[in-house]
Every structure is written in structure tokens, then in C-alpha cells.
Motif scaffolding. Structure first.
Motif, PDB file in Angstrom:
ATOM      1  N   HIS A   8       0.860  -1.325  -0.017  1.00 42.87           N
ATOM      2  CA  HIS A   8       0.044   0.042   0.003  1.00 42.87           C
ATOM      3  C   HIS A   8       0.924   1.348  -0.063  1.00 42.87           C
ATOM      4  O   HIS A   8       1.809   1.318   0.564  1.00 42.87           O
ATOM      5  N   ASP A   9       0.505   2.259  -0.746  1.00 40.12           N
ATOM      6  CA  ASP A   9       1.241   3.586  -0.613  1.00 40.12           C
ATOM      7  C   ASP A   9       1.057   4.110   0.769  1.00 40.12           C
ATOM      8  O   ASP A   9       0.328   3.982   1.406  1.00 40.12           O
ATOM      9  N   PHE A  10       2.299   4.685   1.210  1.00 39.65           N
ATOM     10  CA  PHE A  10       2.583   5.180   2.540  1.00 39.65           C
ATOM     11  C   PHE A  10       1.896   6.669   2.213  1.00 39.65           C
ATOM     12  O   PHE A  10       2.137   7.325   1.592  1.00 39.65           O
ATOM     13  N   ASP A  11       1.031   7.141   3.234  1.00 40.08           N
ATOM     14  CA  ASP A  11       0.615   8.300   3.402  1.00 40.08           C
ATOM     15  C   ASP A  11       0.759   8.931   5.028  1.00 40.08           C
ATOM     16  O   ASP A  11       0.221   8.463   5.782  1.00 40.08           O
ATOM     17  N   GLU A  12       1.608   9.872   5.088  1.00 44.06           N
ATOM     18  CA  GLU A  12       1.795  10.424   6.400  1.00 44.06           C
ATOM     19  C   GLU A  12       0.668  11.111   7.163  1.00 44.06           C
ATOM     20  O   GLU A  12       0.630  11.037   8.404  1.00 44.06           O
ATOM     21  N   ASP A  14      -1.846   9.404   7.576  1.00 43.28           N
ATOM     22  CA  ASP A  14      -2.783   8.489   8.184  1.00 43.28           C
ATOM     23  C   ASP A  14      -2.134   8.356   9.688  1.00 43.28           C
ATOM     24  O   ASP A  14      -2.701   7.659  10.559  1.00 43.28           O
ATOM     25  N   PHE A  15      -0.925   8.993   9.746  1.00 45.42           N
ATOM     26  CA  PHE A  15      -0.243   8.896  11.088  1.00 45.42           C
ATOM     27  C   PHE A  15      -0.333   9.793  12.008  1.00 45.42           C
ATOM     28  O   PHE A  15       0.348  10.075  13.109  1.00 45.42           O
ATOM     29  N   LEU A  16      -0.825  11.159  11.577  1.00 45.56           N
ATOM     30  CA  LEU A  16      -0.883  12.397  12.436  1.00 45.56           C
ATOM     31  C   LEU A  16      -2.512  12.453  13.016  1.00 45.56           C
ATOM     32  O   LEU A  16      -3.528  12.974  12.765  1.00 45.56           O
ATOM     33  N   GLY A  50      -8.696  16.922   7.007  1.00 51.09           N
ATOM     34  CA  GLY A  50      -9.740  16.839   6.135  1.00 51.09           C
ATOM     35  C   GLY A  50      -9.586  17.974   5.249  1.00 51.09           C
ATOM     36  O   GLY A  50     -10.145  19.144   5.783  1.00 51.09           O
ATOM     37  N   MET A  51      -9.463  17.973   3.810  1.00 49.30           N
ATOM     38  CA  MET A  51      -9.317  19.051   3.126  1.00 49.30           C
ATOM     39  C   MET A  51     -10.618  19.827   2.929  1.00 49.30           C
ATOM     40  O   MET A  51     -10.347  21.059   3.042  1.00 49.30           O
TER      41      MET A  51
END
Length: 101
Positions: A8-12, A14-16, A50-51
Motif C-alpha cells: 500500500h502507498d504510505f501516507d503520512e 494516516d499517522f497524524l 480533512g481538506m
């Protein structure tokens, strides 16, 4: 036997999870002095928050947020000042500490 793994692509974003992590992440990005990386980090935080929510709270359109906070983006100071409160952070300054000889 052949095994398959799903990557899976890593998306920072998701961890904030909380404002403290967000503040530390943005502080680290600001310390790089790299405008493109700082814009990217602001985009990561905006995605974590959330944009749509950031756009609504800041009064900046989603399109402008995506454009300004992309890897190629270059947000204006006006845009940054509008979105920082929506990201739950503020810009502060402190004196540089000079090393003594």
C-alpha cells in the motif's frame, strides 16, 4: 509455494492523529527551509484534518488548497495565514541561537 504480498502507498496523513503530532511534523518541515517540502507538509496536515473541513474553516477553496499545497505548490503568505488556524497551529518565531566560540 508462492506468497503474494499487497503493498500500500504510505501516507503520512494516516499517522497524524493529534495536534501535538501535527505541530511536531510542521516544525520539522519548517526547519528544513525547503519551501516545496513545507508546502507538501502543509498538504499532508490538511489531508489529515480533512481538506474540505480546512477549506471551509479557512475560507480558501479546496482547489486552491490542493494547488498550493501540492509538491509543486507555492502557497502565498496570505494562504498560509488563512489555513494555519484551520490546521490547529500558529506560526511563531524565536531567536536563532548562535554558537559561542
Amino acid at each position: 509455494m508462492k506468497t503474494t504480498e499487497t503493498l500500500h502507498d504510505f501516507d503520512e496523513a494516516d499517522f497524524l492523529d493529534d495536534d501535538e503530532q501535527i505541530a511536531e511534523y510542521l516544525t520539522a518541515s519548517l526547519e528544513t527551509g525547503d519551501a516545496a517540502y513545507i508546502a507538501h507538509a502543509l498538504g499532508v496536515v490538511a489531508r489529515a484534518k480533512g481538506m474540505s473541513k480546512v477549506a471551509e474553516e479557512s475560507g480558501v477553496s479546496r482547489e486552491l488548497l490542493y494547488r498550493s499545497l501540492s509538491n509543486e505548490g507555492n502557497p502565498t503568505l496570505r494562504t498560509m495565514l488563512a489555513i494555519l488556524p484551520a490546521l490547529g497551529v500558529r506560526l511563531t518565531s524565536m531567536p536563532l541561537v548562535q554558537a559561542r566560540p
